[in-house]
Design an enzyme around this catalytic site. Structure first.
Site, short mmCIF file in Angstrom:
data_model
loop_
_atom_site.label_atom_id
_atom_site.label_comp_id
_atom_site.label_asym_id
_atom_site.label_seq_id
_atom_site.Cartn_x
_atom_site.Cartn_y
_atom_site.Cartn_z
N GLY A 244 -5.61 -13.85 -7.57
CA GLY A 244 -5.39 -13.14 -8.83
C GLY A 244 -6.42 -12.12 -9.25
N PRO A 282 -6.82 -15.29 -2.39
CA PRO A 282 -6.75 -13.90 -2.84
C PRO A 282 -5.83 -13.05 -1.97
CG PRO A 282 -8.79 -14.27 -1.62
CD PRO A 282 -8.06 -15.59 -1.65
N ARG A 320 5.68 -0.47 -7.17
CA ARG A 320 4.92 -0.99 -8.31
C ARG A 320 5.07 -0.14 -9.57
NH1 ARG A 320 0.19 -1.76 -8.70
NH2 ARG A 320 0.33 -3.82 -9.64
N CYS A 350 17.81 8.01 -6.00
CA CYS A 350 18.70 8.35 -7.11
C CYS A 350 18.57 7.36 -8.27
CB CYS A 350 20.14 8.39 -6.61
SG CYS A 350 20.27 9.55 -5.26
#
Ligand code: LLP
Length: 421
Positions: A244, A282, A320, A350
């Protein structure tokens, strides 16, 4: 032009380089969109964890969901990492890349019985179990196989990781983990099950965490819980603290992994538990800033309200921004000296959600190349074929050396498992 910390990006002779390699020459030779990763950036990110945990019984389990390319896995495995997986597919990849089964941790809320069976068959190190129902299922599967499954329970410590709601996982109303208040009962249940071996405890509170406080709070809560569980006569030799830790996307200043672990270990040591086995999981902080996505400007479309810079990378390559409104730095490979204008940098897909950066100051012309930075984690691993776009090629740079670690996908390979009726 701001270069994210930890990226090994540098400008030489007005050309953006990754380590010693000019990125424009890679874009011209291999085509775009093109992901390029720096081995030095990966190993340097890893070394912060190795430093923070040195001298401890500890293992760093790379959360491969961040980027599951075989060569990326191989690099971390050869540098001493285990792997954190969340599916049978990830298990197969981790083994194929050379991970010892005993160094694999299996996380996730919805492990199927088939996945459990396969993980037990190869002898993985630990299942991080996320519900009572999963305890029963795993106990039954292990029993059928005449085995005992090593388990930790993933406990939800109910701390706010202060990150995007989609990537916060440690709050009461998240689907993840066993509620803090139910943990002792769950441990008592697991302890009685004949085909489970309770070996530890686990938590993971979210992703892109940029402050130490949520981690410190979670550690206090976890250690109190360990004390309470052990008071019931169930020993917890292994503490998995999840992943995290955030990275610098847009001037973010997360604590360095080694600094954070000085503080976290102090809490463990204060209880006299310095000999416990520690795991971390991680993902982003090992690979996020080690990768860039190179793209070519196709068209400029200035307008009365907005100027659009249309590139050949899209939300299928870089999901993202459209999913989390995430910021990725966008850097020209050969910066021009002319007047900068404000552009929305968008892909050809599109959807209005297909944007990569909004309101960016750039001086660009069609045919220019750009690098979308901080693209090592959760980009290629979340890439799709939407709009029948082929997934990008991937390279790994090591000093002056360039390795092709994935060829560009072909359209025919996209439909090879489809059948005409
Ligand atoms: N362990 C568990 C149980 C996890 O669920 C995750 C990430 C990790 C470790 C690794 O977390 P990291 O160190 O990478 O933050 N797609 C989102 C991120 C989703 C993270 C999911 N779980 C994004 O692009 O921001």
């Amino acid at each position: 032009m701001r270069i994210p910390i930890g990226s090994q990006l540098n400008v030489k002779d007005s050309n953006l380089h990754l380590e010693g390699v000019p990125l424009r020459s890679l874009a011209l030779e291999h085509g775009t969109p093109l992901f390029v990763y720096s081995k030095a950036a990966m190993l340097s990110a890893l070394s912060a964890y190795q430093k923070g945990l040195s001298g401890r019984h500890a293992r760093i389990h790379y959360a491969m969901k961040a980027n599951s390319n075989l060569a990326i896995l191989q690099t971390f495995i050869q540098a001493g990492c285990g792997v954190d997986i969340v599916s049978g597919g990830e298990l197969a990849r981790a083994l194929h890349a050379g991970c010892a089964p005993g160094h694999i941790i299996f996380s996730g809320v919805g492990k199927t019985r088939t996945e459990m069976r396969e993980a037990l068959r190869v002898g993985i190190g630990c299942f991080n179990v996320e519900s009572m129902a999963e305890l029963h299922a795993l106990n039954a599967v292990a029993g059928e196989m005449g085995l005992r499954a090593p388990i930790s329970l993933r406990v939800n410590p109910d701390v706010d990781a202060k990150t995007h709601p989609y990537i916060s996982t440690g709050l009461k109303d998240n689907k993840f983990g066993i509620a803090h208040g139910d943990a002792i009962g769950a441990y008592e249940l697991a302890h009685q099950m004949p085909h489970l071996d309770v070996i530890g405890i686990d938590c993971h509170i979210g992703s892109q965490i940029t402050q130490p406080a949520p981690y410190l709070d979670a550690m206090d809560k976890m250690l109190d819980l360990v004390a309470a569980i052990e008071a019931k006569g169930i020993s917890i030799p292994h503490i998995d603290f999840g992943g995290g830790l955030g990275i610098d996307y847009n001037g973010d200043t997360p604590p360095a992994a080694d600094q954070l672990w000085v503080e976290l270990l102090a809490k463990i040591d204060a209880r006299g538990w310095g000999n416990r086995h520690i795991s971390v999981e991680p993902g982003r902080s090992l690979i996020g800033n080690a990768g860039v996505c190179l793209t070519e400007v196709q068209y400029l479309k200035p307008g009365a309200h907005k100027n659009f810079c249309i590139i050949d990378a899209a939300m299928n390559d870089l999901p993202r921004p459209s999913l989390y409104q995430a910021y990725h730095e966008i850097l020209p490979l050969q910066p021009r000296s002319g007047l900068q204008q404000t552009w929305d940098v968008v892909g050809p897909v599109c959807e209005s959600g297909d944007w990569i950066g909004k309101d960016r100051q750039l001086c660009v012309e069609p045919g220019d190349h750009l690098a979308v930075a901080s693209a090592g984690a959760y980009c290629m691993s979340m890439a799709s074929n939407y709009n029948t776009r082929n997934r990008a090629k991937e390279l790994l740079v090591d000093g002056q050396q360039v390795h092709v670690i994935r060829e560009r996908e072909h359209t025919a390979s996209q439909w090879q498992d489809e059948r005409l009726i």
